[in-house]
Design a protein around this motif. Sequence first.
Motif, mmCIF file in Angstrom:
data_model
loop_
_atom_site.group_PDB
_atom_site.id
_atom_site.type_symbol
_atom_site.label_atom_id
_atom_site.label_comp_id
_atom_site.label_asym_id
_atom_site.label_seq_id
_atom_site.Cartn_x
_atom_site.Cartn_y
_atom_site.Cartn_z
ATOM 1 N N LYS A 31 -6.899 11.082 6.591
ATOM 2 C CA LYS A 31 -7.823 10.015 7.754
ATOM 3 C C LYS A 31 -8.969 10.626 8.473
ATOM 4 O O LYS A 31 -9.057 10.486 9.281
ATOM 5 C CB LYS A 31 -7.093 9.406 8.335
ATOM 6 N N ILE A 72 1.344 1.968 -3.454
ATOM 7 C CA ILE A 72 0.191 2.459 -4.535
ATOM 8 C C ILE A 72 0.576 4.375 -4.160
ATOM 9 O O ILE A 72 0.225 5.572 -4.758
ATOM 10 C CB ILE A 72 -0.995 1.914 -4.016
ATOM 11 N N THR A 73 0.620 4.111 -2.777
ATOM 12 C CA THR A 73 0.564 6.255 -1.812
ATOM 13 C C THR A 73 1.726 6.938 -3.040
ATOM 14 O O THR A 73 1.571 8.191 -3.183
ATOM 15 C CB THR A 73 0.857 6.035 -0.270
ATOM 16 N N LEU A 90 -7.528 1.816 -4.923
ATOM 17 C CA LEU A 90 -8.576 1.762 -3.453
ATOM 18 C C LEU A 90 -9.296 1.378 -3.625
ATOM 19 O O LEU A 90 -10.525 1.654 -2.845
ATOM 20 C CB LEU A 90 -7.453 3.571 -2.939
ATOM 21 N N THR A 108 -6.014 10.229 3.093
ATOM 22 C CA THR A 108 -4.809 10.955 3.133
ATOM 23 C C THR A 108 -4.698 11.002 4.791
ATOM 24 O O THR A 108 -3.798 10.710 5.784
ATOM 25 C CB THR A 108 -3.629 11.809 2.336
ATOM 26 N N SER A 158 -4.538 3.533 -9.380
ATOM 27 C CA SER A 158 -4.131 3.921 -7.726
ATOM 28 C C SER A 158 -5.084 4.613 -7.669
ATOM 29 O O SER A 158 -5.573 3.903 -6.437
ATOM 30 C CB SER A 158 -2.662 4.858 -7.828
ATOM 31 N N TYR A 190 -14.463 7.373 -0.703
ATOM 32 C CA TYR A 190 -13.916 7.130 -2.128
ATOM 33 C C TYR A 190 -14.790 6.438 -2.831
ATOM 34 O O TYR A 190 -14.523 7.126 -4.010
ATOM 35 C CB TYR A 190 -12.248 6.691 -1.203
ATOM 36 N N GLY A 234 0.707 7.073 -6.479
ATOM 37 C CA GLY A 234 -0.158 8.124 -6.496
ATOM 38 C C GLY A 234 0.051 9.507 -5.932
ATOM 39 O O GLY A 234 -0.688 10.680 -7.111
ATOM 40 N N GLU A 235 1.293 10.363 -5.766
ATOM 41 C CA GLU A 235 1.328 11.547 -5.002
ATOM 42 C C GLU A 235 2.340 11.948 -6.490
ATOM 43 O O GLU A 235 1.678 13.044 -6.238
ATOM 44 C CB GLU A 235 1.772 11.766 -3.535
ATOM 45 N N THR A 291 -8.732 11.707 -2.049
ATOM 46 C CA THR A 291 -7.402 11.480 -1.670
ATOM 47 C C THR A 291 -7.040 12.097 -1.074
ATOM 48 O O THR A 291 -6.886 11.535 0.858
ATOM 49 C CB THR A 291 -6.462 11.257 -2.828
ATOM 50 N N HIS A 341 0.878 -1.420 -0.281
ATOM 51 C CA HIS A 341 -0.012 -0.439 -0.455
ATOM 52 C C HIS A 341 0.516 1.358 0.274
ATOM 53 O O HIS A 341 0.229 2.678 -0.601
ATOM 54 C CB HIS A 341 -1.194 0.235 1.305
ATOM 55 N N GLU A 342 1.906 1.045 0.556
ATOM 56 C CA GLU A 342 2.793 2.243 0.566
ATOM 57 C C GLU A 342 3.043 2.545 -1.078
ATOM 58 O O GLU A 342 2.997 4.106 -0.862
ATOM 59 C CB GLU A 342 3.896 2.001 1.501
#
Length: 740
Positions: free
Chosen positions: A353, A59-60, A286, A351, A282, A360, A63-64, A347, A56-57
Motif C-alpha cells: 500500500k 485474488i490475493t 487488478l 501489497t 490475477s 499497477y 496471486g501469492e 504487486t 479480493h482476498e
Amino acid sequence: MIHLPTLISDLGLILAAAGVVTLLFKKIKQPLVLGYILAGVLVGPYLDFLPSVKDHESITIWGEIGVIFLLFSLGLEFSFKKLVKVGGSASITAIVKVGFLILAGYFVGKAMGWKDMDSLFLGGILSISSTMITIKAFEELGIKHKKFAGLVFGVLIVEDLVAILLLVLFSTLAVSQQSAGTEMLFSILKLGFFLTLWFLGGIFLVPTFLKATKKLMNDETMLVVSLALCLVMVLLAVQVGFSPALGAFIMGSILAETTQAERIEHLTKSVKDLFSAVFFVSVGMLIDPGVLVEYAFPIIVITLVIILGKIIFTVLGALLAGQPLKTSVQAGMSLAQIGEFSFIIATLGVTLKVTSDFLYPIAVAAAAITTFTTPYLIKLSEPFYNLLTRILPKRWLDAIGRYSTGTEGITRLSDWKVLLRAYTFNTIIHSVIIIAVIFLASRFLQPFIVENIGNGMNGTIISVVISFILMSPFLWALSIRRIQKTAYAHLWLNKKYTRGPLISIEFFRVALGVFFVGFLMYEFFDTWVAAGIALLLTIVGMIVFSRKLQAFYDKLEKRFLLNLNAREAQNAQPEILPWDTHLEELVVAPESSLVGKTLMELSVRENYGVNIALIERGTIMIPTPGREDRLYPHDKVLVIGTDDQLAAIKELFQGNIDEHKEASFPKKDMTLQKIVINSSSPVFGQTIRNSGIRETTQGLVVGIERNGERILNPDSNLIFENEDVVWIVGNNKKVPDLLK
C-alpha cells in the motif's frame, strides 16, 4: 443444497477464462501471457457483463501462490553457477542498463507529478526485462544459435538476481518510508549474508539428501519433495524478514545445481504452468479499464521510455563491456520489454500500500504493448545496425571496433590479485558460517540444553563446547589454512617489500578468528574473566588439534565441491570476438553429404570461410584435425565462423534435421583466445607452420591483426612479427603458454 467454497468457484472461473482466451491467443500466435492478463480483466471485479471473481482476498491468495511457483521455476533456470559464468560483459551490460533505467523511470514519474514512491517503483518496473518473453521470441524466430543470444541470456540471468535485490530494497524503503542509508546498507548486508548461508548450506545438504534417497524417488515422490523443499525455504525466508518469492527463488537456484535439476524442472513444469497462469490472470483482475483510458498519455510515454531507454542503455552497457556494435544493437532491441519481475515489483507496491492505484494497470498495459513489439524489434535489429553503419562517422565505427577487440583476450592476473581474491572469498564464506553457528547456538541450542539437559553453568559449558566443535573447522580455515601457496611463495621470496603486507594479512586472519571466538564467549558468559579463560583454552585447542581439523575440513570441502560440480553445467557461449566469429558444435547427420569425405575434399575453409577446430567421435577427440581426416555419421564437429557462415554450412551437417534446433555448447577446453606477440614470445620471427602452435596448443590460427589490418585465415607461411595480435582456437589450458 451442497455449498461450494468461494475459493474453489473462483479458481474454476479463473481457469475457465484463461483456457478460452489463451486458446484464442494460441490461434492468432500471440504470447499466452497477454491472454492470461486479458482473461483476468474479463473476470475481474471491474467488468459486470461476465461472471466475475468478487472475493479480493481470493485474488490475493491465488496471486501469492502463483508468484511462489513462478519464482521457483525461474530459480530452476537460474543457478548461481550460471551467474558466475556469464562473465563481465553480461554483468556490466545488465548493471548499466538497470541503473540508468531506474533513474530514467524515477525522473519520468517526477516529471508527470507523481509521488516519490510511485516514481521509484516505476523505475524498478522499467528496469527488468522479461526472461519468458525473450526466450519465447528467440524460439519462435529460430535465433537461439545466434551469437548475440549468448549475451542476452547472460544479461537476463544477472537481471534476475538484481530484481531479487530490488524487491528487498523496495520492501525496506516501503516499510521505513524514507531512504535511510543505514537501513538500506543493513538490508543489503542481510541479503548477502543469507544468500551466502543458504547457498552453502543448500549445496552441502540438498544434493546429499537427493543422492541418498535416489532409489526411493519415483516421479510422484520427487514432485512432492521438490515442492516441499520450495515451501520450506519460503517459510525460512519469511521467518528472517524476506518475501516468500525470495525463498522460492533461492530453493529453485539450489536445486538447479543438482544432478536431478532437469527431472525436477520437468516434473514441476505443469505445476508452474498452472500457477503462473493463475498469477497472470490475477494480475489482469487488478486492472481497471477505466484507469487505462484515463491514463492513456502516461501509458504511451512509459512505453516509449521502455523501448527507447532499453535499446539505448543496453547498447551503451554492451559497448562499455567491449561488445561489437552489431551485437550491442541486437541485444538492445531484444531486451526492449518488461515482464514477470516487473509485475511482481508492481504487486509489491500494491501489497504494501505504498503506490497509487493507477501505477499497477499502467505498468501492465506498458508490458502488454512491449510484449507485442518485441518480435518485430528483434527482426529489425540487423537492418537497424546496417543503417547505423551507413550514417555514423567512420572514425566512430573504427573506434568502437578497436575498443571491442582491445578488451578481449587472455588476461594474466598478478600474484597479488590471485591471493587477495582467494583470501576475500575465504574470509566472507567462513565468517558467514561462523556467525550463523554462533547465533543458532545462542538462540536455539542453549535454551534447548538448559531446558532438557542441564541448567546453570553446566548447561552453558555444554552449549559452548558443542558450538565450538561446530565452529572449529571453519575457524581453522579462516585463520590458519594456507591459501594459494604458489602465489604466496612468489610474493614472499621474490620481493622483500611484500613481506610486510603478507604478515599483516596473516595477522588480520588470526585476529578475526580470535574475535569470533571471543564473540562466542561473550554470548554465553557473564564475566570477562570466565570468557577470557574459555577463549585461551579454545585457542590452545585449535593449535593442538590443527591436523585433525585440517583433515575434517578437507572432507567437508570435498563433499561440497562434489555436490557443486555433480551436474556438469552447460558451458557458456564464448565471449564476443572480432569479425563476429564464434564457436558452435555441429553434428554430422547420417544423410549428410559430408559423410566419408576428407577435410581436403570438403574445403570448408575455402568454400565457406569456417574452420574446423575439433572432431569428437565417441570417446575419441581429434583436436585441430588434418587435411586427411574424414567425417563420419554422428561426429560432433566444433567449427568457428560468423553467424552467416555457420548458418550456411549447418544445412550440410544436418541434412533434413530441423535447422532451427539449438546446437550444443562447445567443449570446455576448446576456446577462441587472443595473444599479443612480442620480441620475447617463443613464436616471434617464425612462420605459423614452423611455430609448432598446432602441436603445442592443439590450436589453429584463425586471424591476425597487424598494423590495423585484419588477416583472416592467414597463410601457414606467414611470419609472426612484433605486436601481432593473433587469434587462436585451441586448448584454453595450453594457449597461455605462448605468452611465456
